[in-house]
Design an enzyme around this catalytic site. Structure first.
Site, PDB file in Angstrom:
ATOM      1  N   TYR A   1      -1.295  -2.690  -4.015  1.00 21.17           N
ATOM      2  CA  TYR A   1      -0.146  -2.740  -4.939  1.00 21.17           C
ATOM      3  C   TYR A   1       0.750  -3.944  -4.696  1.00 21.17           C
ATOM      4  O   TYR A   1       1.729  -4.126  -5.385  1.00 21.17           O
ATOM      5  CB  TYR A   1       0.671  -1.439  -4.870  1.00 21.17           C
ATOM      6  CG  TYR A   1       1.044  -0.984  -3.472  1.00 21.17           C
ATOM      7  CD1 TYR A   1       2.090  -1.584  -2.788  1.00 21.17           C
ATOM      8  CD2 TYR A   1       0.352   0.046  -2.851  1.00 21.17           C
ATOM      9  CE1 TYR A   1       2.431  -1.169  -1.511  1.00 21.17           C
ATOM     10  CE2 TYR A   1       0.676   0.464  -1.568  1.00 21.17           C
ATOM     11  CZ  TYR A   1       1.719  -0.149  -0.905  1.00 21.17           C
ATOM     12  OH  TYR A   1       2.052   0.252   0.360  1.00 21.17           O
ATOM     13  N   LYS A   2       0.420  -4.768  -3.694  1.00 17.88           N
ATOM     14  CA  LYS A   2       1.214  -5.975  -3.443  1.00 17.88           C
ATOM     15  C   LYS A   2       0.580  -7.131  -4.227  1.00 17.88           C
ATOM     16  O   LYS A   2       0.665  -7.158  -5.448  1.00 17.88           O
ATOM     17  CB  LYS A   2       1.326  -6.226  -1.937  1.00 17.88           C
ATOM     18  CG  LYS A   2       2.136  -5.114  -1.254  1.00 17.88           C
ATOM     19  CD  LYS A   2       2.130  -5.176   0.261  1.00 17.88           C
ATOM     20  CE  LYS A   2       2.922  -3.987   0.821  1.00 17.88           C
ATOM     21  NZ  LYS A   2       2.690  -3.769   2.245  1.00 17.88           N
TER      22      LYS A   2
ATOM     23  N   PHE B   1       3.985  -3.851  11.095  1.00 21.44           N
ATOM     24  CA  PHE B   1       4.588  -2.996  10.074  1.00 21.44           C
ATOM     25  C   PHE B   1       4.612  -1.589  10.677  1.00 21.44           C
ATOM     26  O   PHE B   1       3.629  -1.144  11.251  1.00 21.44           O
ATOM     27  CB  PHE B   1       3.710  -3.043   8.811  1.00 21.44           C
ATOM     28  CG  PHE B   1       4.294  -2.329   7.635  1.00 21.44           C
ATOM     29  CD1 PHE B   1       5.067  -3.024   6.715  1.00 21.44           C
ATOM     30  CD2 PHE B   1       4.070  -0.978   7.435  1.00 21.44           C
ATOM     31  CE1 PHE B   1       5.604  -2.361   5.609  1.00 21.44           C
ATOM     32  CE2 PHE B   1       4.617  -0.320   6.341  1.00 21.44           C
ATOM     33  CZ  PHE B   1       5.380  -1.014   5.424  1.00 21.44           C
TER      34      PHE B   1
ATOM     35  N   ASP C   1      -5.218  -5.715   9.346  1.00 18.21           N
ATOM     36  CA  ASP C   1      -4.477  -5.179   8.206  1.00 18.21           C
ATOM     37  C   ASP C   1      -4.160  -6.351   7.274  1.00 18.21           C
ATOM     38  O   ASP C   1      -3.432  -7.276   7.648  1.00 18.21           O
ATOM     39  CB  ASP C   1      -3.185  -4.499   8.680  1.00 18.21           C
ATOM     40  CG  ASP C   1      -2.445  -3.829   7.521  1.00 18.21           C
ATOM     41  OD1 ASP C   1      -2.486  -4.378   6.404  1.00 18.21           O
ATOM     42  OD2 ASP C   1      -1.829  -2.767   7.736  1.00 18.21           O
TER      43      ASP C   1
ATOM     44  N   ARG D   1      13.658 -11.600   1.895  1.00 15.46           N
ATOM     45  CA  ARG D   1      12.237 -11.959   1.718  1.00 15.46           C
ATOM     46  C   ARG D   1      11.996 -12.385   0.282  1.00 15.46           C
ATOM     47  O   ARG D   1      12.443 -11.719  -0.661  1.00 15.46           O
ATOM     48  CB  ARG D   1      11.338 -10.756   2.012  1.00 15.46           C
ATOM     49  CG  ARG D   1      11.340 -10.263   3.438  1.00 15.46           C
ATOM     50  CD  ARG D   1      10.154  -9.324   3.696  1.00 15.46           C
ATOM     51  NE  ARG D   1       9.915  -8.404   2.576  1.00 15.46           N
ATOM     52  CZ  ARG D   1       8.841  -7.641   2.460  1.00 15.46           C
ATOM     53  NH1 ARG D   1       7.870  -7.689   3.360  1.00 15.46           N
ATOM     54  NH2 ARG D   1       8.708  -6.817   1.430  1.00 15.46           N
TER      55      ARG D   1
END
Ligand SMILES: *Cc1c(COP(=O)(O)O)cnc(C)c1O
Length: 437
Positions: free
Chosen positions: A260-261, A166, A235, A412
């Site tokens: 927040y995911k 990322f 991560d 996605r």
């Protein structure tokens, strides 16, 4: 209606009827007209959060004002909520602190790990012994005494990052390397275990690839990094809350992740930092703020780092977001991560079967590995029509199926087992088939 359609509708109904997690959907604010497959980007709102945030604002802030730092537990929220995240990532108490963004925590962890690698004691304990008579590179041989690991001449001067990372992790790792006199080397994740070596201080790696949904081998890579005498930073942004993570069991050194995911903490909710207990006393944060001081209200000019997970704090915590997260984490009470993983895999398998049935041949290719143990909790489909993926996703969203698009050509779909049903999955694939027909 086709036979395949009838059969898939029946299968969806049977799978939903047998789903022990189905009742958890009630804990979230969702509308039945929309299939939400973007919980890997922003988790849905848990129902209990608005009232909690309203109370924090009107009573704790509005009425108690400054008293709330202690009377309402604001001051200790980063450690307290860290203890709520800990079991979700396989960490015993005292090792996780919540605060700041993932980006900031990547900096703390990577610089902290390099500093450990450059600390004489730590290197002596972990360095792979050089062949006899040969000094470690960068250190001049010096008679009989073992060569000192001189400051400014670190043996371990390399930071590795997975080449598919990322972006923010890569940017921050590059800066962390510059700050510590290291060079950054990007290596395909599959080659990291082979590439880690005696010059490596730290390896930063994404547990699940955000683009393809591929799950990396955390136990195996951690072991390889340790065998080379280096430290690892995982991560967990796309794995925590989606599948079992066992940081302690696999001897991980550092980990970071967002909330927040799959953890549904809300937009910009604070991230977390895991520092294994065995490293805490030597952990030297690059961001030693007053909140990580052993005596923050002593207002002393000299910095003295707090013990334990609090050492990972920096400045005043973002209380509104943090307390929203605390309540959002209530949905995990009594939920087995094994059950979450089992459902996640079933949702993805069923989605792929429906895509196979409904999407015309050759329009999409799955980037998500077929093997279950190489999957996170998302399916990524590459659109074979040049430049069409963005348009396809806009069309899906207009028809009530929310996933996301990542350039240049990837759709996605995130599968959040706490609130996605098999009927949702069926509908998403059906709509995708219509759009691509
Ligand atoms: C989502 C995500 C981030 C986000 O970082 P922020 O600092 O919260 O913006 C970082 N790394 C990975 C792997 C992610 O998936």
């Amino acid at each position: 209606m086709s036979e395949a359609y009838e059969e898939l509708v029946e299968r969806a109904a049977a799978l939903d009827a047998a789903d022990e997690l189905a009742k958890l959907r009630e804990l979230f604010v969702l509308d039945d007209g929309v299939v939400y497959l973007d919980g890997n980007s922003l988790g849905a709102l848990p129902r209990a959060v608005p009232a909690r945030v309203a109370d924090v604002i009107t009573r704790e802030w509005g009425e108690l004002r400054i008293r709330s730092w202690f009377e309402s537990g604001w001051w200790t929220a980063p450690e307290r909520i860290g203890e709520r995240v800990a079991p979700l990532v396989g960490a015993a108490p005292g090792q996780v602190v919540v605060g700041d963004s993932t980006s900031v925590n990547v900096l703390k962890a990577v610089v902290g790990a390099v500093r450990l690698a450059h600390t004489e004691g730590a290197v002596a304990a972990r360095v792979v012994a050089p062949p006899s008579g040969v000094a470690p590179s960068g250190v001049a041989p010096s008679g009989t005494a073992p060569p000192p690991r001189a400051v400014g001449a670190p043996v371990r001067d390399e930071v590795l990052v997975d080449a598919e990372t990322f972006p923010t992790d890569g940017y921050i790792a590059a800066s962390a390397a510059r700050l510590t006199g290291c060079r950054l080397r990007a290596v395909p994740a599959a080659d990291l275990a082979a590439e880690v070596g005696p010059r490596t201080a730290v390896v930063l790696v994404n547990h699940v690839d955000y683009l393809t949904g591929r799950l990396r081998d955390l136990p195996g890579l951690t072991e390889a990094v340790h065998a080379a005498g280096a430290y690892v930073v995982w991560d967990l942004c796309h794995s925590a809350g989606a599948l079992p993570v066992a940081l302690d069991a696999h001897d991980v050194d550092f980990a970071v992740g967002c909330t927040y995911k799959f953890l549904n903490g809300g937009p910009g909710s604070p991230a977390y930092l895991y520092v294994a207990e065995r490293h805490q006393a030597a952990f030297d944060s690059p961001l030693p703020g007053w909140n990580s001081h052993t005596d923050p209200f002593g207002m002393r000019p000299e910095y003295e780092a707090a013990d334990g997970s609090a050492r990972g704090r920096v400045g005043t915590p973002d209380i509104l977001s943090m307390l929203a997260l605390e309540t959002a984490l209530d949905v995990w009470e009594g939920v087995s991560m094994q059950a979450v993983r089992a459902k996640s895999l079933m949702l993805m398998d069923f989605f792929l079967a429906c895509v196979e049935a409904y999407v015309p041949d050759g329009r999409v290719t799955s980037l998500t590995p077929a093997a279950h143990d190489e999957r996170g909790s998302q399916v990524s489909l590459r659109c074979e029509g040049p430049g069409e993926a963005g348009e396809v996703m806009r069309e899906l969203i207009a028809r009530g199926v929310v996933g996301d698009f990542r350039p240049p050509d990837v759709l996605r779909f995130g599968f959040t087992p706490l609130y996605v049903s098999f009927a949702d999955v069926h509908r998403a694939a059906r709509v995708l088939g219509t759009v691509l027909a």
